[in-house]
Design a protein around this motif. Structure first.
Motif, PDB file in Angstrom:
ATOM      1  N   UNK A   1      14.675   9.384   6.203  1.00 31.75           N
ATOM      2  CA  UNK A   1      14.164  10.601   6.475  1.00 31.75           C
ATOM      3  C   UNK A   1      13.197  11.254   5.176  1.00 31.75           C
ATOM      4  N   UNK A   2      13.720  10.737   3.943  1.00 34.00           N
ATOM      5  CA  UNK A   2      13.032  11.566   2.896  1.00 34.00           C
ATOM      6  C   UNK A   2      12.263  10.609   1.904  1.00 34.00           C
ATOM      7  N   UNK A   3      12.205   9.320   2.323  1.00 31.47           N
ATOM      8  CA  UNK A   3      11.428   8.337   1.126  1.00 31.47           C
ATOM      9  C   UNK A   3      10.748   7.405   1.634  1.00 31.47           C
ATOM     10  N   UNK A   4      10.161   7.640   2.783  1.00 24.29           N
ATOM     11  CA  UNK A   4       9.131   6.800   3.472  1.00 24.29           C
ATOM     12  C   UNK A   4       9.640   5.320   3.474  1.00 24.29           C
ATOM     13  N   UNK A   5      11.145   5.310   3.915  1.00 23.43           N
ATOM     14  CA  UNK A   5      11.770   4.071   4.260  1.00 23.43           C
ATOM     15  C   UNK A   5      11.602   2.834   3.070  1.00 23.43           C
ATOM     16  N   UNK A   6      11.970   3.663   1.783  1.00 23.16           N
ATOM     17  CA  UNK A   6      12.283   2.580   0.669  1.00 23.16           C
ATOM     18  C   UNK A   6      13.393   3.361  -0.206  1.00 23.16           C
TER      19      UNK A   6
ATOM     20  N   UNK B   1      17.089  16.329 -14.562  1.00 22.59           N
ATOM     21  CA  UNK B   1      17.541  14.945 -15.249  1.00 22.59           C
ATOM     22  C   UNK B   1      16.969  13.776 -14.522  1.00 22.59           C
ATOM     23  N   UNK B   2      17.244  13.844 -13.055  1.00 24.11           N
ATOM     24  CA  UNK B   2      17.197  12.496 -12.297  1.00 24.11           C
ATOM     25  C   UNK B   2      15.798  12.451 -11.606  1.00 24.11           C
ATOM     26  N   UNK B   3      14.862  13.149 -11.928  1.00 21.24           N
ATOM     27  CA  UNK B   3      13.433  12.871 -11.327  1.00 21.24           C
ATOM     28  C   UNK B   3      12.649  12.211 -12.459  1.00 21.24           C
ATOM     29  N   UNK B   4      11.757  11.734 -11.896  1.00 21.71           N
ATOM     30  CA  UNK B   4      10.403  11.257 -12.714  1.00 21.71           C
ATOM     31  C   UNK B   4       9.121  11.346 -11.912  1.00 21.71           C
ATOM     32  N   UNK B   5       8.187  11.818 -12.614  1.00 18.64           N
ATOM     33  CA  UNK B   5       6.996  12.111 -12.075  1.00 18.64           C
ATOM     34  C   UNK B   5       6.481  11.339 -11.123  1.00 18.64           C
ATOM     35  N   UNK B   6       5.883  11.771 -10.138  1.00 22.38           N
ATOM     36  CA  UNK B   6       5.232  10.809  -9.043  1.00 22.38           C
ATOM     37  C   UNK B   6       3.935  10.952  -9.208  1.00 22.38           C
ATOM     38  N   UNK B   7       3.163   9.798  -8.752  1.00 20.03           N
ATOM     39  CA  UNK B   7       1.583  10.031  -8.978  1.00 20.03           C
ATOM     40  C   UNK B   7       0.905  10.914  -7.613  1.00 20.03           C
ATOM     41  N   UNK B   8       1.616  11.149  -6.947  1.00 19.05           N
ATOM     42  CA  UNK B   8       1.156  11.878  -5.634  1.00 19.05           C
ATOM     43  C   UNK B   8       1.828  13.398  -5.768  1.00 19.05           C
TER      44      UNK B   8
ATOM     45  N   UNK C   1       0.813  -1.239  -0.096  1.00 19.46           N
ATOM     46  CA  UNK C   1      -0.039   0.081  -0.020  1.00 19.46           C
ATOM     47  C   UNK C   1       0.791   1.235   0.148  1.00 19.46           C
ATOM     48  N   UNK C   2       0.561   2.232  -0.604  1.00 16.85           N
ATOM     49  CA  UNK C   2       1.245   3.457  -0.615  1.00 16.85           C
ATOM     50  C   UNK C   2       1.557   3.867   0.969  1.00 16.85           C
ATOM     51  N   UNK C   3       2.664   4.505   0.976  1.00 17.78           N
ATOM     52  CA  UNK C   3       2.993   5.178   2.382  1.00 17.78           C
ATOM     53  C   UNK C   3       2.035   6.327   2.480  1.00 17.78           C
ATOM     54  N   UNK C   4       2.029   6.755   3.842  1.00 19.54           N
ATOM     55  CA  UNK C   4       1.333   8.101   4.450  1.00 19.54           C
ATOM     56  C   UNK C   4       1.856   9.201   3.803  1.00 19.54           C
ATOM     57  N   UNK C   5       1.358   9.491   2.700  1.00 18.25           N
ATOM     58  CA  UNK C   5       2.297  10.803   2.042  1.00 18.25           C
ATOM     59  C   UNK C   5       1.699  11.927   2.908  1.00 18.25           C
ATOM     60  N   UNK C   6       2.695  12.688   2.895  1.00 15.19           N
ATOM     61  CA  UNK C   6       2.556  14.219   3.583  1.00 15.19           C
ATOM     62  C   UNK C   6       1.661  14.858   2.687  1.00 15.19           C
ATOM     63  N   UNK C   7       0.488  15.455   2.787  1.00 17.80           N
ATOM     64  CA  UNK C   7      -0.447  15.835   2.234  1.00 17.80           C
ATOM     65  C   UNK C   7      -0.313  17.317   1.936  1.00 17.80           C
TER      66      UNK C   7
END
Lengths: 547, 134, 235
Positions: free
Chosen positions: A364-369, A323-330, A294-300
């Motif tokens: 710290x920055x990637x919801x533990x993944x 260059x190094x970013x890809x679009x996120x669904x959130x 399940x998606x992590x608890x995104x910071x809304x």
């Protein structure tokens, strides 16, 4: 991500105990090397040029910070301070002592990891899109299915002595980021006509001596039939795959020999017998596994309400974001690629300290993944855009902030003759020198995937590089073939050899000549190399190389 | 290299316990430095090396022993093939490996000038590290 | 030759053979005269009751416990009660193992025999064309000529699951410790073992096994918890 329950934990413990016994019997001489070899391969233990090599499974490329820290600890304690991320999303250590490996496996079991079936003639690590669960362009997260397949295939009693290795990849997007069509089985998760989820099933892809692109054998497999259908495919392969010649033993040869229809018909016959049996996937089991992903608890919080992005203008940071970013669904999140290809560095390697730092960042920055990509980079899948500056600074501090994802210096290279007992030529130094030669122009050149293999086994995926390089041995010296126009994406294509090969210096020059010709003839910066190659054909590039 | 095998060769293998590259020395020990390896210069000597290798492989000291052709240059055996030169020197790219460190091994320390060679604690230039039959 | 000395179809121990060096296949043409003990003593059925296996074998073909015997069944080695005549030798009126080729060629003649009959299948041989006749075989031996040749794992499962074969399923050839648990799960119930260390490991109960399983196989195995495909073995 998946969490072990008691069963899973007990399983890996038993496996560790079993291998500990096997190692003891080897050391005592009760098992000779011929008897031990298939056993150690099934636990990911190779004998390489300089030492043993341990290949640790990273299922579908997903790691927790705790797991990453354990890998760093193993690198420090049992190895020589670093690890290598591979083209199958796994991690390799190059210097473990055989006598230590049972202890290493015990430590891995502590963090729900193992090295089961990362080698040998069995079903290997199931790989998946490294942007799974984060990208907007997927139908659903493919990883629960990869996990289901991983479990089913673990120590499968019928499929542990296959004719050859067996590789499965799962994607869920029209964009194939896992080279699915170059796998023995590729699974494309999609919506079926009735609205439910299911798979397009591709079989018989692979690289090596006989590269082939997979064929579609079934377009509409309902998700509940996934395991029974796979079992039918594996059974046909186990019974009829060639065992007389290791270069003709993959399923791709069988599919090619029988023809797609005949092969599919054989699978269908056994499948119809078993499809309603014990392997039918119950809906609640699929949901149960999906719940782990399940998606992590995104910071809304909207970004504007957060601390302002006040920063001294930093072109390097801007380039990295571009260059190094890809679009996120959130909204307000990004998928961050950590390039493990510093200019002139060793593709895919990370030190123990770097691993620890990345574990920290993931926490710290990637919801533990963290993810491992099959292009030997890492990914932080869930980073708030507001946090990008801190992430960048932290990566810069550990030398991993190169803004080159997908650029000409983002080279895939197998370990090659520097490490590998199978290799004919070194690949890493070639990658280093190409990287140094072209770094200054990498932004100008744009998207260009170079892939280098040190032998025909193609662990560097050279067949599907936009520019591919194959190391061979010619009269006792290292020699390199150049291939052009391959692709591992949804437009899968095999590169064609340009002509006579080159020496170690010549190959670097050759790559530069190809790049120069591309820059001369492209319609503009918006026409990437592969598109220009498809438009122009290879004759103009051959001319640049050989005229 | 003639069809029947190399004329001048050393016997090399990987140590079973840790996989490290070793060479058969004249006194029957397996050593980590090629300088201390026994060099076979006749078919009889080559065969002797191979037989010793087979025995030690069966005795679970080493794995996959084989002959590596060498030239003798300034008294030192120099391997003919790139593969064997890499086995002597280690990966050619070690200087660029992030975080690369030699592990501490009890009683053994790396030589300051050549990080890929072990000596025992008897001081610089002393006996090569070797393994004994159990 | 082989069959001359057997007084009746129920004579036993006609093919007792000491374990040979690892890698040697079944020896042919060996016969030992029935001993007084085997001729007279009742045969304990060493064949453990396993759910779904059907009736135990007729005693003539079951072999008897013998520490030097080649057949591992249950928890002990046994003599091999079966003979394997060479292709050009007559099939004796005794428990005999023949090749598929021979069965197809001599089926009419063999169908009427009294003594138990067994088939040895080589990897790569089809079994679907034998489906109607499988019930005639008290035992089917599947060969693993090299331990890496895993075809017989599939053949075993098809024999059991697709064709409902209920006789003995024996693994022969290069049978080593680490495959035996997989073989059991695929439906084999006894094993011809010549590899010394494997024999010792079996006798000492030292086959290192993973007893938890992520997938159903052929051998009946109880579930391990509530997840649908988890199984366990070893009780």
């Amino acid at each position: 991500m998946y969490r072990y329950d008691e069963f899973d934990a007990a399983f890996v413990r038993q496996r560790v105990a079993q291998f500990r016994d096997q190692v003891a019997r080897r050391v005592s001489g009760e098992l000779n090397e011929d008897e031990f070899k298939p056993l150690r391969l099934r636990n990911g233990v190779y004998l390489q040029l300089h030492a043993y090599m341990l290949r640790i499974a990273v299922p579908y490329g997903t790691l927790s910070p705790r797991q990453m820290r354990k890998l760093a600890h193993i690198a420090r304690t049992y190895d020589r301070g670093y690890g290598h991320f591979t083209t199958r999303q796994n991690l390799q250590f190059n210097w473990p002592r055989l006598s230590d490996i049972p202890d290493i496996l015990g430590e891995l079991a502590d963090v729900e990891m193992h090295a089961i079936q990362t080698s040998g003639n069995c079903i290997r690590n199931v790989t998946a899109d490294h942007f799974a669960g984060a990208t907007a362009d997927e139908v659903a997260d493919p990883r629960p299915y990869a996990e289901i397949i991983r479990q089913w295939s673990s120590l499968h009693p019928e499929f542990s002595f296959l004719p050859r290795k067996f590789k499965v990849a799962v994607i869920a997007s029209e964009h194939d980021r896992a080279a699915m069509k170059l796998h023995d089985i590729g699974l494309h998760l999609k919506r079926l006509a009735g609205g439910g989820l299911g798979f397009a099933v591709w079989v018989g892809g692979g690289m090596g001596r006989t590269p082939l692109i997979a064929k579609l054998i079934r377009d509409d497999l309902p998700e509940e039939d996934l395991l029974s259908y796979l079992e039918a495919i594996l059974r046909v392969y186990n019974l009829h795959g060639r065992r007389d010649n290791i270069y003709k033993a993959r399923i791709k040869i069988l599919v090619d020999a029988l023809g797609v229809e005949a092969f599919a018909a054989q699978v269908e016959e056994d499948w119809q017998r078993i499809r309603d049996g014990a392997l039918k996937l119950p809906d609640d089991e699929i949901r149960r596994i999906q719940a782990y992903f399940a998606p992590p608890a995104f910071d809304e919080r909207p970004a504007a309400a957060d601390k302002a992005l006040i920063r001294i203008p930093d072109p390097a940071f801007d380039r990295w974001v571009a260059r190094n970013m890809h679009a996120h669904k959130q909204p307000d999140y990004a998928i961050v690629t950590i390039s493990l290809k510093p200019i002139g560095g060793i593709p895919g390697d990370a030190s123990a300290d770097q691993m620890d730092a990345i574990a920290e960042l993931a926490e710290r920055y990637s919801h533990d993944e963290v993810r491992v990509t099959h292009e030997q980079n890492l990914v932080l899948p869930h980073v708030r855009v507001a946090d990008l500056p801190e992430v960048y600074d932290a990566l810069k501090a550990i030398g991993l902030a190169e803004a080159n994802a997908g650029l000409v210096t983002d080279i895939i290279a197998c370990p090659g003759l520097d490490y590998c007992a199978l290799a004919n030529a070194r690949s890493i130094p070639i990658a280093q020198r190409i990287s140094e030669r072209l770094a200054a122009r990498q932004d100008q050149i744009g998207d260009l995937k170079i892939k280098i293999s040190g032998c025909i086994n193609a662990c560097g995926h050279h067949h599907v590089g936009h520019i591919g390089i194959l190391g061979v041995e010619k009269r006792g010296e290292e020699h390199y073939q150049l291939l052009l126009g391959g692709s591992g994406a949804e437009d899968a294509a095999l590169g064609t050899v340009s002509g006579p090969g080159f020496g170690p210096d010549g190959i670097v020059d050759a790559v530069e000549k190809v790049v120069n010709r591309y820059l001369e003839l492209r319609t503009g910066p918006d026409e990437p190399f592969l598109a220009a190659y498809v438009r122009l054909g290879d004759s103009t590039f051959k001319e640049a190389l050989y005229a | 290299m003639s069809k029947r095998g190399p004329d001048v060769a050393v016997l090399t293998a990987n140590r079973l316990s840790d996989g490290i590259v070793v060479y058969l020395a004249a006194d029957g020990r397996w050593v980590e430095r090629i300088e201390a390896a026994a060099v076979a210069r006749s078919p009889d000597q080559v065969r002797d090396l191979q037989e010793q290798g087979a025995r030690d492989s069966a005795a679970n000291l080493v794995v996959e022993p084989y002959l590596a052709e060498v030239a003798e240059v300034a008294g030192r055996p120099l391997p003919a093939r790139m593969r064997e030169r890499l086995r002597v020197d280690g990966p050619s790219i070690l200087d660029d490996v992030p975080g690369y460190v030699m592990p501490e091994v009890a009683g053994v320390r790396p030589l300051a000038s050549s990080p890929r060679v072990y000596l025992n604690s008897g001081g610089e230039g002393s006996d090569p590290v070797s393994i004994e039959a159990a | 030759m082989l069959d001359a000395g057997s007084p009746s179809p129920r004579a036993t121990s006609t093919a007792q053979r000491a374990p040979t060096a690892r890698g040697e296949g079944r020896s042919e043409g060996q016969q030992q005269a029935p001993t007084s003990s085997s001729a007279a003593a009742p045969h304990p059925d060493p064949f453990p009751a396993e759910a779904g296996r059907g009736d135990p074998l007729p005693p003539a073909a079951a072999g008897e416990p013998d520490a030097d015997g080649p057949i591992w069944r249950g928890a002990a080695f046994h003599t091999d009660a079966w003979v394997r005549p060479a292709e050009d030798e007559p099939v004796p009126e005794a428990p005999a193992v023949i090749s598929k080729q021979r069965w197809l060629a001599q089926r009419e003649r063999l169908v009427g025999r009294n003594a138990p009959l067994a088939l040895q299948i080589e990897p790569g041989e089809a079994i679907d064309d034998l489906a109607a006749d499988l019930h005639r075989f008290a035992l089917i031996a599947l060969n693993f000529p090299k331990f890496a040749d895993g075809r017989a794992f599939s053949t075993a499962r098809l024999l059991r699951d697709k064709h409902g074969f209920q006789g003995e399923l024996r693994a022969v050839g290069n049978v080593l410790s680490d495959q035996i648990p997989y073989m059991r799960r695929c439906g084999f119930d006894n094993f011809e073992v010549t590899h010394g260390p494997t024999r010792r490991a079996l006798v000492e109960g030292r086959i290192p096994e993973v007893t938890l399983h992520y997938q159903p196989a052929t051998a009946p195995e109880p579930p391990a918890g509530t997840r649908p495909w988890l199984r366990r073995s070893g009780g």
